[in-house]
Design a protein around this motif. Structure first.
Motif, PDB file in Angstrom:
ATOM      1  N   VAL A  95       0.845  -1.191   0.000  1.00 27.97           N
ATOM      2  CA  VAL A  95       0.000   0.000   0.000  1.00 27.97           C
ATOM      3  C   VAL A  95       0.884   1.246   0.000  1.00 27.97           C
ATOM      4  CG1 VAL A  95      -1.666   1.343   1.355  1.00 27.97           C
ATOM      5  CG2 VAL A  95      -1.938  -1.131   1.125  1.00 27.97           C
ATOM      6  N   LEU A  96       0.508   2.213  -0.818  1.00 30.67           N
ATOM      7  CA  LEU A  96       1.244   3.471  -0.948  1.00 30.67           C
ATOM      8  C   LEU A  96       0.335   4.624  -0.548  1.00 30.67           C
ATOM      9  CD1 LEU A  96       3.943   4.752  -2.182  1.00 30.67           C
ATOM     10  CD2 LEU A  96       2.504   5.242  -4.180  1.00 30.67           C
ATOM     11  N   VAL A  97       0.859   5.566   0.222  1.00 29.13           N
ATOM     12  CA  VAL A  97       0.105   6.746   0.657  1.00 29.13           C
ATOM     13  C   VAL A  97       0.667   7.982  -0.046  1.00 29.13           C
ATOM     14  CG1 VAL A  97      -0.522   8.209   2.610  1.00 29.13           C
ATOM     15  CG2 VAL A  97      -0.385   5.721   2.896  1.00 29.13           C
ATOM     16  N   ILE A  98      -0.205   8.675  -0.775  1.00 27.73           N
ATOM     17  CA  ILE A  98       0.156   9.932  -1.431  1.00 27.73           C
ATOM     18  C   ILE A  98      -0.664  11.040  -0.768  1.00 27.73           C
ATOM     19  CG2 ILE A  98       0.339  11.168  -3.608  1.00 27.73           C
ATOM     20  CD1 ILE A  98       0.238   8.484  -5.050  1.00 27.73           C
ATOM     21  N   PRO A  99      -0.063  11.820   0.103  1.00 30.22           N
ATOM     22  CA  PRO A  99      -0.815  12.850   0.839  1.00 30.22           C
ATOM     23  C   PRO A  99      -1.291  13.969  -0.087  1.00 30.22           C
ATOM     24  CG  PRO A  99       1.306  12.372   1.879  1.00 30.22           C
ATOM     25  CD  PRO A  99       1.339  11.769   0.510  1.00 30.22           C
ATOM     26  N   PRO A 100      -2.245  14.760   0.380  1.00 31.47           N
ATOM     27  CA  PRO A 100      -2.693  15.912  -0.411  1.00 31.47           C
ATOM     28  C   PRO A 100      -1.548  16.877  -0.692  1.00 31.47           C
ATOM     29  CG  PRO A 100      -4.218  15.474   1.395  1.00 31.47           C
ATOM     30  CD  PRO A 100      -3.017  14.612   1.629  1.00 31.47           C
ATOM     31  N   LEU A 101      -1.597  17.473  -1.900  1.00 32.10           N
ATOM     32  CA  LEU A 101      -0.671  18.536  -2.286  1.00 32.10           C
ATOM     33  C   LEU A 101       0.789  18.103  -2.288  1.00 32.10           C
ATOM     34  CD1 LEU A 101      -2.328  21.500  -0.323  1.00 32.10           C
ATOM     35  CD2 LEU A 101      -2.709  20.808  -2.690  1.00 32.10           C
ATOM     36  N   LEU A 102       1.029  16.812  -2.493  1.00 30.53           N
ATOM     37  CA  LEU A 102       2.404  16.320  -2.562  1.00 30.53           C
ATOM     38  C   LEU A 102       2.673  15.748  -3.947  1.00 30.53           C
ATOM     39  CD1 LEU A 102       4.985  15.851  -0.807  1.00 30.53           C
ATOM     40  CD2 LEU A 102       4.190  13.500  -0.516  1.00 30.53           C
ATOM     41  N   GLU A 103       3.807  16.131  -4.529  1.00 34.12           N
ATOM     42  CA  GLU A 103       4.171  15.588  -5.832  1.00 34.12           C
ATOM     43  C   GLU A 103       4.509  14.103  -5.696  1.00 34.12           C
ATOM     44  OE1 GLU A 103       7.276  17.895  -7.512  1.00 34.12           O
ATOM     45  OE2 GLU A 103       6.027  19.685  -7.796  1.00 34.12           O
ATOM     46  N   HIS A 104       4.209  13.376  -6.745  1.00 35.17           N
ATOM     47  CA  HIS A 104       4.424  11.934  -6.719  1.00 35.17           C
ATOM     48  C   HIS A 104       5.220  11.514  -7.949  1.00 35.17           C
ATOM     49  CE1 HIS A 104       3.040   7.917  -8.237  1.00 35.17           C
ATOM     50  NE2 HIS A 104       3.597   7.592  -7.104  1.00 35.17           N
ATOM     51  N   ASP A 105       6.081  10.538  -7.775  1.00 34.13           N
ATOM     52  CA  ASP A 105       6.889  10.034  -8.883  1.00 34.13           C
ATOM     53  C   ASP A 105       6.943   8.518  -8.785  1.00 34.13           C
ATOM     54  OD1 ASP A 105       8.688   9.569 -10.894  1.00 34.13           O
ATOM     55  OD2 ASP A 105      10.087  11.124 -10.280  1.00 34.13           O
ATOM     56  N   GLY A 106       6.494   7.824  -9.836  1.00 32.63           N
ATOM     57  CA  GLY A 106       6.497   6.368  -9.830  1.00 32.63           C
ATOM     58  C   GLY A 106       7.043   5.807 -11.129  1.00 32.63           C
ATOM     59  N   VAL A 107       7.669   4.634 -11.040  1.00 27.35           N
ATOM     60  CA  VAL A 107       8.211   3.955 -12.217  1.00 27.35           C
ATOM     61  C   VAL A 107       7.760   2.504 -12.211  1.00 27.35           C
ATOM     62  CG1 VAL A 107      10.269   3.280 -13.496  1.00 27.35           C
ATOM     63  CG2 VAL A 107      10.238   5.458 -12.256  1.00 27.35           C
ATOM     64  N   PHE A 108       7.073   2.102 -13.275  1.00 27.26           N
ATOM     65  CA  PHE A 108       6.671   0.714 -13.495  1.00 27.26           C
ATOM     66  C   PHE A 108       7.555   0.181 -14.624  1.00 27.26           C
ATOM     67  CE2 PHE A 108       3.070   3.076 -11.922  1.00 27.26           C
ATOM     68  CZ  PHE A 108       2.416   2.230 -11.036  1.00 27.26           C
ATOM     69  N   HIS A 109       8.386  -0.815 -14.318  1.00 29.07           N
ATOM     70  CA  HIS A 109       9.345  -1.303 -15.306  1.00 29.07           C
ATOM     71  C   HIS A 109       8.734  -2.325 -16.268  1.00 29.07           C
ATOM     72  CE1 HIS A 109      13.099   0.522 -13.667  1.00 29.07           C
ATOM     73  NE2 HIS A 109      12.366   0.572 -12.573  1.00 29.07           N
ATOM     74  N   GLY A 110       7.511  -2.721 -16.041  1.00 29.18           N
ATOM     75  CA  GLY A 110       6.851  -3.665 -16.938  1.00 29.18           C
ATOM     76  C   GLY A 110       5.352  -3.637 -16.728  1.00 29.18           C
ATOM     77  N   ALA A 111       4.671  -4.597 -17.298  1.00 25.52           N
ATOM     78  CA  ALA A 111       3.218  -4.690 -17.170  1.00 25.52           C
ATOM     79  C   ALA A 111       2.815  -4.720 -15.701  1.00 25.52           C
ATOM     80  CB  ALA A 111       2.710  -5.941 -17.881  1.00 25.52           C
ATOM     81  N   SER A 112       1.785  -3.952 -15.363  1.00 27.00           N
ATOM     82  CA  SER A 112       1.383  -3.822 -13.961  1.00 27.00           C
ATOM     83  C   SER A 112      -0.107  -3.557 -13.853  1.00 27.00           C
ATOM     84  CB  SER A 112       2.142  -2.672 -13.278  1.00 27.00           C
ATOM     85  OG  SER A 112       3.540  -2.827 -13.370  1.00 27.00           O
ATOM     86  N   ALA A 113      -0.611  -3.703 -12.640  1.00 24.06           N
ATOM     87  CA  ALA A 113      -1.989  -3.338 -12.332  1.00 24.06           C
ATOM     88  C   ALA A 113      -2.014  -2.725 -10.940  1.00 24.06           C
ATOM     89  CB  ALA A 113      -2.915  -4.549 -12.399  1.00 24.06           C
ATOM     90  N   TYR A 114      -2.912  -1.798 -10.741  1.00 21.79           N
ATOM     91  CA  TYR A 114      -2.962  -1.064  -9.474  1.00 21.79           C
ATOM     92  C   TYR A 114      -4.410  -0.750  -9.115  1.00 21.79           C
ATOM     93  CZ  TYR A 114      -4.282   2.933 -12.255  1.00 21.79           C
ATOM     94  OH  TYR A 114      -4.972   3.765 -13.099  1.00 21.79           O
ATOM     95  N   ALA A 115      -4.620  -0.403  -7.857  1.00 27.44           N
ATOM     96  CA  ALA A 115      -5.894   0.145  -7.390  1.00 27.44           C
ATOM     97  C   ALA A 115      -5.572   1.402  -6.599  1.00 27.44           C
ATOM     98  CB  ALA A 115      -6.639  -0.852  -6.512  1.00 27.44           C
TER      99      ALA A 115
END
Length: 328
Positions: A95-115
């Motif tokens: 589980v990942l938490v992205i707070p309000p008003l915070l920039e986010h950076d993510g890298v998926f190196h291949g096929a993925s699925a998320y919720a």
């Protein structure tokens, strides 16, 4: 009129579709892997609360600007290669938490699925009620990563996908109370993984189990026939899930989730028994009590009552005839 505002599902044909990866929040994306991006993206909206589930077949880089004032909590449902958000290396069902008003950076190196679910920070006190560490908005003001327990994570992941599938198929008749139940069910999937990652708390004193059970049942009585989620009870009574579980185990020998399921099964049974054939459907009654997996519901029902739901509904004429004969 209910709170249910949105159900949307589409196939992705190009990386641009992932700009709406989280409903209501713009995401900048760049394709990393080679090939035409294919995938699916589904959104469910309940008031200001939303759940998004997406899947794609090539590597992607995602960035979210800091203009969004909502809290986003995400879960990694599948990944064929490395996935990193900020400096967090994600494993399956984390589980990942992205707070309000915070920039986010993510890298998926291949096929993925998320919720990903998105909602107001002010709602955490209600949605995570009873868990002091989770119901405090300050807990969610910093970016965070929670490592999922293998068993708990797999169950939570499957439930999220099934809930999305159910709501996508049966979205027409939700009332505000049933919409709230589904919202809590979604949050519960994420909360289960967060709780399994936290160190155990030491609450010490446990209130009298029977006194706590009485308060729970008073809350259920006040709710009437609508389905009630465990998190709602925890919030209303100001107790943690662990405290509630210990009390139910002590009094009934089963946890609160099983107790509530039994109670909802009994409600379905009574409604079916008191309804004339043709006036209701088993599916409508079951879903009205919060059962979204009808096959599993039927198994629970048969194990509980020794007959199928359709037999209970079909037997109403026999019951009425028997009562008429007995009163003659």
């Amino acid at each position: 009129m209910g709170q249910f505002l949105l159900v949307d599902s589409k196939r992705l044909d190009g990386f641009e579709g992932l700009h709406q990866a989280v409903h209501g929040s713009h995401v900048d994306v760049m394709q990393l892997g080679r090939g035409r991006l294919r995938g699916t993206l589904s959104h469910v909206g309940i008031g200001d609360f939303s759940l998004s589930i997406g899947a794609f077949n090539v590597g992607m880089r995602t960035q979210r600007v800091s203009s969004d004032d909502k809290l986003i909590i995400g879960m990694l449902l599948s990944a064929e290669d490395r996935v990193a958000h900020w400096s967090f290396d994600m494993q399956l069902n984390d589980v990942l938490v992205i707070p309000p008003l915070l920039e986010h950076d993510g890298v998926f190196h291949g096929a993925s699925a998320y919720a990903a679910m998105r909602f107001d920070l002010d709602e955490v006190a209600s949605l995570f009620g009873g868990e002091a560490r989770l119901s405090d908005p300050d807990t969610w003001r910093s970016r965070g990563h929670f490592r999922a327990d293998l068993e708990t994570g797999a169950i939570a992941s499957r439930r999220l996908v099934r809930i999305m599938s159910h709501l996508r198929t049966h979205n027409g008749g939700l009332t505000p109370s049933t919409a709230d139940f589904w919202k809590r069910s979604i949050v519960e999937c994420m909360a289960a993984n967060v709780m399994s990652s936290l160190p155990p708390d030491d609450e010490g004193w446990l209130p009298s189990a029977r006194r706590l059970i009485r308060r729970v049942e008073e809350h259920l009585d006040a709710a009437g026939n609508r389905p009630v989620h465990v998190s709602e009870i925890c919030a209303a009574l100001g107790v943690s899930r662990r405290t509630l579980h210990r009390a139910f185990q002590e009094v009934f020998g089963l946890g609160p989730v099983s107790f509530l399921r039994h109670k909802r099964l009994c409600a379905v049974h009574s409604i079916l028994r008191d309804s004339a054939p043709g006036s209701v459907t088993v599916a409508a009654v079951a879903m009205g009590q919060g059962f979204y997996e009808l096959g599993r519901f039927a198994q629970y029902y048969l194990a509980m009552f020794g007959e199928r739901p359709s037999q209970t509904l079909g037997g109403v004429t026999w019951h009425a005839a028997e009562e008429s004969i007995g009163g003659a």
